[in-house]
Design a protein around this motif. Sequence first.
Motif, PDB file in Angstrom:
ATOM      1  N   UNK A 196       0.843  -1.198   0.000  1.00  0.00           N
ATOM      2  CA  UNK A 196       0.000   0.000   0.000  1.00  0.00           C
ATOM      3  C   UNK A 196       0.877   1.248   0.000  1.00  0.00           C
ATOM      4  N   UNK A 198       3.722   1.575  -1.312  1.00  0.00           N
ATOM      5  CA  UNK A 198       4.259   1.753  -2.665  1.00  0.00           C
ATOM      6  C   UNK A 198       3.231   2.456  -3.557  1.00  0.00           C
ATOM      7  N   UNK A 199       1.952   2.066  -3.420  1.00  0.00           N
ATOM      8  CA  UNK A 199       0.924   2.707  -4.259  1.00  0.00           C
ATOM      9  C   UNK A 199       0.702   4.163  -3.837  1.00  0.00           C
ATOM     10  N   UNK A 200       1.030   4.484  -2.578  1.00  0.00           N
ATOM     11  CA  UNK A 200       0.813   5.853  -2.095  1.00  0.00           C
ATOM     12  C   UNK A 200       1.935   6.801  -2.535  1.00  0.00           C
ATOM     13  N   UNK A 201       2.969   6.252  -3.160  1.00  0.00           N
ATOM     14  CA  UNK A 201       4.030   7.115  -3.679  1.00  0.00           C
ATOM     15  C   UNK A 201       5.417   6.818  -3.142  1.00  0.00           C
TER      16      UNK A 201
END
Lengths: 301, 221
Positions: A196, A198-201
């Motif tokens: 998660x 990683x998906x948040x930046x």
Amino acid sequence: MACGDQQPPPAPRPRVPPDWPFFLGLGILGGTYLLLILLLLVADTFYTTFGELGRILVDPEIRYSLKLSLASCSITALLSLLVAIPIGFLLSQASRQLSAYRAAHAGARLPWPFRVKQAGFLLLDTLLDIPIILPPLVIGLSLLILFRIPPFKWIDRQVTYEIPAVILAQFMVAAAFAVRTMRITFDQINPRREQVALTLGCNRAQAFRRVVLPQARRGILAAATLAWARALGEFGPILVFAGATRLRTEVLSTTVFLELSIGRLEAAVAVSLLMVAAAILVLVLTRLFGVRDTVISGAGL
Amino acid sequence: MIEVRDLTVRAGNCLLDHLQFSVPDGQYTVLMGASGSGKTTLLETLCGLRPVAGGQIRLNGRDVTRWRPAERGIGYVPQDGALFPTLTVYEHLAFGPRLRRTPRAVMDRKVTELAALLGLEPLLGRWPEGLSGGERQRVALGRALAIDPAILCLDEPLNALDEQTHRQLCNLLKTIQRQTRVTTLHVTHDSAEARHLADQLLILKDGQVAPGAWATPAEKP
């Protein structure tokens, strides 16, 4: 229901054997070991006197040995974390990737690059366990031989039979335990949280620093404690690689040996009790800190 | 808009084989499928968390198949929320903006707005451990929305919630999507949930995505 109807008698209460014999059995088995530990400590305590304890605390040689032990164990614990955190994380990641690949190709013949990777991983994992399995004397001897070979030979005089040798000898064994602890810690952390992040930046380094590492703090504390305690008890490699020179490379474990070798059993026991006290203090402090940390953050592994 | 062309993914016993589908811009699309059909695998692949064996993923016209998760701008809410146990609710909502070095005042305003939208104001100082299932899902949703995602991927976000919380969150999701117009792909196996939320319904079965009972809001019963 008519008055004359006879109700069938209720079924008798099913009887299940009581649970207490089970717990009593467990208690007796576990209690025996606990009792043995307590008896050891009590025996040591009664073998020496407060006078002897007081004497060793003012003895300059033993004071030096105590100081060197505390300092070298702390440095060893820090150095162990420095290698255990990255190795534990990488091993855990590699293990997850290999498992995921195996699951994705279940039933199919695995390609040779994967099998090479898997073999490499197993080899690496085994190598990291060698310091745990090897007899401590062999580790000391191996270190001694290593510093006879260039490029290590060039710094042999500054290391062998000097304080760095004490730390290196402790580190070789203690770090292996810290690596194991960190590997288990990272294995237990839910990988979904990192995903998660990683998906948040986050990039991998940011996800590690902001999400994974904070979750691993109890494991880090456990690894540091374990490394510290292992370092305190290390004897064989230190004796071979650093020697047991008074006021130079003498640590508490070698003090016990030196006192025994000159027939001062009471002093050896008093130093042993000192080591027990130091170990208990560190364990209690870290456990207290760990519990407090958990309560404050509301976080578990 | 999400466009998936000939996408092939292998994960465990699940094989997604040459998938073809698209999720229109600004719509709420629900993807239904039985347990183990590969719904989560598909979402993880769209988010860049799983390797692709073949095919192409296009987000808003750009091929992102080889892009890293952080580069895709997808807000992802996994089934269990996957909250960070060492961060408070406030820190969860501020996680994305903080990574993007958003100025403090702007970040505070954003967190306050999101907290108001999701009803999280009284919980901002709390840790995840003390939150209920519904509160956790709202925090996870807020964390994903805080990065202003182009696309929102929700993996069974209403699973394992009691009936009342389920209904409340269902309405909340619909309201938020209407307000933000974010393209949403919501995965579920609950047909009532799908009926309530979906503008477009897709079905994942036997490794293939097929159109569901309705493909546009106009066709919705």
